[in-house]
Enzyme design. Sequence first.
Site, PDB file in Angstrom:
ATOM      1  N   LYS A  64      37.104   5.149 -45.586  1.00  0.00           N
ATOM      2  CA  LYS A  64      37.947   5.663 -44.499  1.00  0.00           C
ATOM      3  C   LYS A  64      39.316   4.977 -44.427  1.00  0.00           C
ATOM      4  O   LYS A  64      40.266   5.564 -43.914  1.00  0.00           O
ATOM      5  CB  LYS A  64      37.230   5.529 -43.151  1.00  0.00           C
ATOM      6  CG  LYS A  64      36.037   6.450 -43.017  1.00  0.00           C
ATOM      7  CD  LYS A  64      35.419   6.387 -41.629  1.00  0.00           C
ATOM      8  CE  LYS A  64      34.203   7.290 -41.556  1.00  0.00           C
ATOM      9  NZ  LYS A  64      33.703   7.421 -40.190  1.00  0.00           N
ATOM     10  N   GLY A 127      34.443  -2.280 -39.333  1.00  0.00           N
ATOM     11  CA  GLY A 127      34.834  -1.366 -40.411  1.00  0.00           C
ATOM     12  C   GLY A 127      35.662  -0.191 -39.905  1.00  0.00           C
ATOM     13  O   GLY A 127      36.092  -0.152 -38.745  1.00  0.00           O
ATOM     14  N   GLY A 128      35.865   0.794 -40.791  1.00  0.00           N
ATOM     15  CA  GLY A 128      36.698   1.953 -40.468  1.00  0.00           C
ATOM     16  C   GLY A 128      36.227   2.721 -39.248  1.00  0.00           C
ATOM     17  O   GLY A 128      37.037   3.170 -38.425  1.00  0.00           O
ATOM     18  N   TYR A 206      22.450   8.087 -37.024  1.00  0.00           N
ATOM     19  CA  TYR A 206      21.683   9.242 -36.530  1.00  0.00           C
ATOM     20  C   TYR A 206      20.368   9.418 -37.277  1.00  0.00           C
ATOM     21  O   TYR A 206      19.548  10.248 -36.897  1.00  0.00           O
ATOM     22  CB  TYR A 206      22.534  10.527 -36.654  1.00  0.00           C
ATOM     23  CG  TYR A 206      22.928  10.827 -38.077  1.00  0.00           C
ATOM     24  CD1 TYR A 206      22.153  11.662 -38.882  1.00  0.00           C
ATOM     25  CD2 TYR A 206      24.054  10.244 -38.645  1.00  0.00           C
ATOM     26  CE1 TYR A 206      22.506  11.913 -40.199  1.00  0.00           C
ATOM     27  CE2 TYR A 206      24.416  10.485 -39.948  1.00  0.00           C
ATOM     28  CZ  TYR A 206      23.633  11.327 -40.724  1.00  0.00           C
ATOM     29  OH  TYR A 206      23.974  11.552 -42.031  1.00  0.00           O
ATOM     30  N   GLY A 227      24.112   8.785 -32.929  1.00  0.00           N
ATOM     31  CA  GLY A 227      25.406   9.349 -33.305  1.00  0.00           C
ATOM     32  C   GLY A 227      25.409  10.814 -33.666  1.00  0.00           C
ATOM     33  O   GLY A 227      26.426  11.335 -34.140  1.00  0.00           O
TER      34      GLY A 227
END
Length: 244
Positions: A64, A127-128, A206, A227
């Site tokens: 990302k 992170g991203g 998820y 998620g």
Amino acid sequence: MTKIYGLLGKNISYSFSESFFSKKFEKENKDCSYTNFDLKDITAVEEVIKNETVQGLNVTIPYKEEIISYLNELDPTAKEIGAVNVIKFDKNKKLIGYNSDYYGFTESLKPLLQKRPVQKALILGTGGASKAIAYALKKLNIEYTFVSRTPNTQELSYNQLDQNIINSNKLIINCTPLGTHPNVQNYPNIPYEYLSENHILYDLIYNPSETTFLRKGKEKGALISNGLQMLILQAERSWEIWNT
């Protein structure tokens, strides 16, 4: 000509996006297909970009941030966040980076905040994905602190988390991959004993639908969310970006 859309990432056979978009295209009778571009190294993206039939891409872990240097332009929101999860190919084949993660997170979090308003949050991981979460929280006027295994001066380490910090941060978001299938026994190392029914635990994972992180929160009465809804919302937003 069938339009190709796809996901850039590494070790992404588990991906939600491929099945989501394949079902969407079939249901809406679109002459489109969606494929996983599982890249061992970001440099392999050059071949994907050259493909004339590729019309748009999603980007996931761990690219990302790395993908940005391959793009011609960034949407202002993606530029501020510093991470991209949607690439639009414009009519001149110019590559424009967007971020729909923050939108998906914001819209999926709002119903939880209506039940349990919060003022402060902990973001686990740096992170991203965590950058989009931080941007969303800022827009929601929720103060946040990053928790990292290798913290800088503005961040907390996991062993600094005590009863006082957990009590004052009623929203805790897991942006790490800990607990993702198949390693479902893993979880972020926070002091779960200090959680209460006033907390919200949100996991970007998820699969599984209830991680160990979420289960431990639920046992303490916390409101929990995985998620999946965020993913659905960001995917729909991706489709809008590609087609406007």
